[in-house]
Design a protein around this motif. Structure first.
Motif, PDB file in Angstrom:
ATOM      1  N   ILE A 155       0.824  -1.214   0.000  1.00  0.00           N
ATOM      2  CA  ILE A 155       0.000   0.000   0.000  1.00  0.00           C
ATOM      3  C   ILE A 155       0.855   1.260   0.000  1.00  0.00           C
ATOM      4  N   ASN A 156       2.003   1.227   0.681  1.00  0.00           N
ATOM      5  CA  ASN A 156       2.862   2.406   0.694  1.00  0.00           C
ATOM      6  C   ASN A 156       3.542   2.618  -0.656  1.00  0.00           C
ATOM      7  N   MET A 157       3.905   1.534  -1.343  1.00  0.00           N
ATOM      8  CA  MET A 157       4.471   1.655  -2.682  1.00  0.00           C
ATOM      9  C   MET A 157       3.453   2.302  -3.625  1.00  0.00           C
ATOM     10  N   LEU A 158       2.218   1.819  -3.573  1.00  0.00           N
ATOM     11  CA  LEU A 158       1.171   2.368  -4.426  1.00  0.00           C
ATOM     12  C   LEU A 158       0.911   3.840  -4.098  1.00  0.00           C
ATOM     13  N   ALA A 159       0.915   4.173  -2.812  1.00  0.00           N
ATOM     14  CA  ALA A 159       0.702   5.568  -2.408  1.00  0.00           C
ATOM     15  C   ALA A 159       1.798   6.469  -2.971  1.00  0.00           C
ATOM     16  N   MET A 160       3.044   6.011  -2.910  1.00  0.00           N
ATOM     17  CA  MET A 160       4.149   6.800  -3.445  1.00  0.00           C
ATOM     18  C   MET A 160       4.015   7.013  -4.944  1.00  0.00           C
ATOM     19  N   GLN A 161       3.498   6.016  -5.641  1.00  0.00           N
ATOM     20  CA  GLN A 161       3.386   6.094  -7.097  1.00  0.00           C
ATOM     21  C   GLN A 161       2.333   7.096  -7.554  1.00  0.00           C
ATOM     22  N   ILE A 162       1.391   7.459  -6.674  1.00  0.00           N
ATOM     23  CA  ILE A 162       0.356   8.424  -7.072  1.00  0.00           C
ATOM     24  C   ILE A 162       0.569   9.796  -6.424  1.00  0.00           C
ATOM     25  N   LEU A 163       1.685   9.989  -5.756  1.00  0.00           N
ATOM     26  CA  LEU A 163       1.996  11.293  -5.173  1.00  0.00           C
ATOM     27  C   LEU A 163       2.743  12.167  -6.169  1.00  0.00           C
ATOM     28  N   PRO A 199       5.498  14.943  -7.235  1.00  0.00           N
ATOM     29  CA  PRO A 199       6.838  15.210  -6.705  1.00  0.00           C
ATOM     30  C   PRO A 199       6.784  16.277  -5.609  1.00  0.00           C
ATOM     31  N   GLY A 200       7.382  15.970  -4.472  1.00  0.00           N
ATOM     32  CA  GLY A 200       7.305  16.871  -3.324  1.00  0.00           C
ATOM     33  C   GLY A 200       6.068  16.665  -2.480  1.00  0.00           C
ATOM     34  N   GLY A 201       5.246  15.659  -2.844  1.00  0.00           N
ATOM     35  CA  GLY A 201       4.034  15.373  -2.094  1.00  0.00           C
ATOM     36  C   GLY A 201       4.328  14.734  -0.750  1.00  0.00           C
ATOM     37  N   THR A 202       3.283  14.640   0.068  1.00  0.00           N
ATOM     38  CA  THR A 202       3.433  14.144   1.441  1.00  0.00           C
ATOM     39  C   THR A 202       2.688  12.835   1.622  1.00  0.00           C
ATOM     40  N   LEU A 203       3.377  11.850   2.152  1.00  0.00           N
ATOM     41  CA  LEU A 203       2.764  10.594   2.572  1.00  0.00           C
ATOM     42  C   LEU A 203       2.714  10.570   4.089  1.00  0.00           C
ATOM     43  N   LEU A 204       1.509  10.497   4.638  1.00  0.00           N
ATOM     44  CA  LEU A 204       1.317  10.325   6.082  1.00  0.00           C
ATOM     45  C   LEU A 204       0.902   8.887   6.285  1.00  0.00           C
ATOM     46  N   THR A 205       1.803   8.069   6.816  1.00  0.00           N
ATOM     47  CA  THR A 205       1.572   6.628   6.861  1.00  0.00           C
ATOM     48  C   THR A 205       1.750   6.090   8.268  1.00  0.00           C
ATOM     49  N   TYR A 206       0.911   5.109   8.635  1.00  0.00           N
ATOM     50  CA  TYR A 206       0.844   4.636  10.016  1.00  0.00           C
ATOM     51  C   TYR A 206       0.739   3.112  10.075  1.00  0.00           C
ATOM     52  N   SER A 207       1.160   2.563  11.206  1.00  0.00           N
ATOM     53  CA  SER A 207       0.942   1.157  11.514  1.00  0.00           C
ATOM     54  C   SER A 207       0.504   1.039  12.964  1.00  0.00           C
ATOM     55  N   CYS A 208      -0.621   0.346  13.179  1.00  0.00           N
ATOM     56  CA  CYS A 208      -1.095   0.108  14.548  1.00  0.00           C
ATOM     57  C   CYS A 208      -0.775  -1.304  15.010  1.00  0.00           C
ATOM     58  N   SER A 209       0.097  -2.001  14.283  1.00  0.00           N
ATOM     59  CA  SER A 209       0.491  -3.365  14.643  1.00  0.00           C
ATOM     60  C   SER A 209       1.593  -3.310  15.703  1.00  0.00           C
ATOM     61  N   GLY A 210       1.260  -3.705  16.921  1.00  0.00           N
ATOM     62  CA  GLY A 210       2.233  -3.640  17.998  1.00  0.00           C
ATOM     63  C   GLY A 210       3.443  -4.518  17.779  1.00  0.00           C
ATOM     64  N   LEU A 211       3.281  -5.617  17.042  1.00  0.00           N
ATOM     65  CA  LEU A 211       4.394  -6.538  16.802  1.00  0.00           C
ATOM     66  C   LEU A 211       5.370  -6.010  15.755  1.00  0.00           C
ATOM     67  N   MET A 212       5.023  -4.922  15.100  1.00  0.00           N
ATOM     68  CA  MET A 212       5.930  -4.287  14.146  1.00  0.00           C
ATOM     69  C   MET A 212       6.532  -3.050  14.804  1.00  0.00           C
ATOM     70  N   ASP A 213       7.832  -3.100  15.083  1.00  0.00           N
ATOM     71  CA  ASP A 213       8.433  -1.943  15.743  1.00  0.00           C
ATOM     72  C   ASP A 213       8.710  -0.831  14.731  1.00  0.00           C
ATOM     73  N   THR A 214       9.059   0.334  15.255  1.00  0.00           N
ATOM     74  CA  THR A 214       9.223   1.521  14.416  1.00  0.00           C
ATOM     75  C   THR A 214      10.321   1.342  13.383  1.00  0.00           C
ATOM     76  N   SER A 215      11.418   0.723  13.785  1.00  0.00           N
ATOM     77  CA  SER A 215      12.537   0.562  12.852  1.00  0.00           C
ATOM     78  C   SER A 215      12.167  -0.358  11.691  1.00  0.00           C
ATOM     79  N   LEU A 216      11.393  -1.408  11.961  1.00  0.00           N
ATOM     80  CA  LEU A 216      10.955  -2.301  10.888  1.00  0.00           C
ATOM     81  C   LEU A 216       9.985  -1.574   9.960  1.00  0.00           C
ATOM     82  N   PHE A 217       9.086  -0.799  10.522  1.00  0.00           N
ATOM     83  CA  PHE A 217       8.140  -0.049   9.703  1.00  0.00           C
ATOM     84  C   PHE A 217       8.879   0.942   8.800  1.00  0.00           C
TER      85      PHE A 217
END
Length: 397
Positions: free
Chosen positions: A322-330, A332-350
């Motif tokens: 989903i993040n790849m697809l979001a980047m492809q429709i932004l 140039p210079g656009g903003t991606l605000l992206t989130y994960s609520c999966s506790g088992l995925m830490d910030t560095s992995l995300f």
């Protein structure tokens, strides 16, 4: 009182006040504790360590209530925990002028398996552990003493209860049933909450801080709000003078509520400034990409893709896609605000997943800001697992 004896060397986490005791850490059980009953926790040589709720069906075999030997798990205990939880949230409540907030964040507030959200004069409970279920009546009594003018409603319709040997439950615990919608105030926006049928306890309170921070990226911008649910990010975008906001969700009832939220706040939704699109996000993103449709801002706030360690790999793939697809429709210079609520995925992995998505999208991504769960979804120092929501503001070139 029944007791559990720990395996030698397995007492370190309890001494550090971590609330979970796993089945493999228990050497023997003394007495015949019932589902959710309070037991003494003893070291391998009989030293008293804690009082905990026993759950014979769960991998988390016991959840610690207290490490104070003279503290009984009674009405006074729950009243004190609830008052303390309310006290530490006072600044957050005042700062955002809240009438909807998380009152009890389970283990992080010393009440394992108990989540309580307050929506105006309704306290909505999710009881996810055997101990929480065992203490339900006392908990409700404590809530009504601390908040005498509130109704108490249960939304324990969560599959994880099966792991505790419990059935799903929904219904009134005290007072009146909630109406079809309850209105809460958040940063001077009115938001409709469906307590009886909405996601979780009715609404995603944990994204409040991210929502208000998102406003600085949206002025005079075309915004795509993915997995919009009842349109809260879209509301903030409209309030932040976005040129256009497209809210995408698979649930038409959620989108109907999103539209009503915009109307309730007197936000201009005429001339297609606000669009409510009933569609699958993955499919819509591919269609926009293939059509060459682009946006200034994409908000990506999906449901939890990782529910266990077993599906971490597949969940990571979903986030990457989903993040790849979001980047492809932004643009140039656009903003991606992206989130994960999966506790088992830490910030560095995300962050790594987003970096991999950028490579596949053939775009350059700059991380400019980091986000986490709102202040009322606090994390206790002894329970780092209480931190689960992470996000990034990314500039895409």
């Amino acid at each position: 009182m029944p007791a559990i004896y720990l395996v030698k060397g397995r007492d370190k986490s309890v001494r550090r006040k971590h609330p979970w005791i796993f089945s493999r850490g228990i050497a023997k059980v003394e007495g015949n504790p019932q589902l959710g009953e309070t037991v003494d926790v003893l070291s391998h040589n009989g030293e008293w360590l804690a009082k905990a709720a026993y759950s014979p069906n769960s991998q988390i075999r016991a959840r610690v209530w207290t490490t104070e030997p003279n503290q009984d798990i009674d009405l006074g205990f729950f009243i004190k925990r609830i008052k303390d939880a309310h006290l530490v949230r006072q600044e957050a409540i005042a700062r955002s002028n809240l009438t909807g907030f998380r009152l009890i964040a389970a283990e992080s507030d010393g009440l394992p398996g108990i989540t309580i959200d307050k929506y105006d004069n309704y306290l909505v409970c999710q009881l996810l552990s055997a101990g929480a279920e065992f203490q339900k009546d006392v908990l409700v009594q404590a809530l009504t003493e601390v908040f005498p003018n509130c109704n108490v409603y249960e939304r324990s319709d969560v599959a994880v209860r099966k792991k505790e040997g419990l059935e799903e439950r929904v219904g009134v615990l005290h007072g009146d049933a909630p109406p079809n919608f309850t209105t809460i105030n958040e940063n001077d926006l009115k938001i409709l909450v469906d307590i009886k049928n909405g996601h979780k306890t009715g609404f995603y309170l944990d994204q409040r801080d991210s929502r208000i921070e998102s406003m600085k990226y949206v002025e005079n911008k075309d915004v795509l709000n993915c997995f919009s649910y009842t349109g809260a990010f879209g509301l903030y975008a409209l309030k932040g003078n976005a040129k256009r906001v497209i809210n995408v969700d698979v649930s038409q009832p959620a989108l109907d509520t999103a539209k009503q939220n915009a109307i309730e706040n007197d936000l201009d939704i005429s001339k297609k400034r606000a669009v409510f699109l009933n569609a699958d996000v993955f499919q819509v993103l591919r269609e926009y990409r293939d059509q060459g449709t682009t946006f200034d801002v994409v908000i990506m706030d999906p449901p939890k893709f990782v529910s266990s360690k077993q599906n971490l790999t597949s969940g990571a793939k979903g986030y990457k896609d989903i993040n790849m697809l979001a980047m492809q429709i932004l643009k140039p210079g656009g903003t991606l605000l992206t989130y994960s609520c999966s506790g088992l995925m830490d910030t560095s992995l995300f962050q790594k997943i987003i970096a991999d998505a950028a490579l596949d999208a053939k775009r350059t991504v700059k991380f400019v800001e980091r986000f986490e769960q709102a202040a009322d979804h606090l994390t206790d120092s002894a329970y780092p697992e209480g931190f689960y929501l992470k996000g990034f503001a990314c500039k895409v070139l």
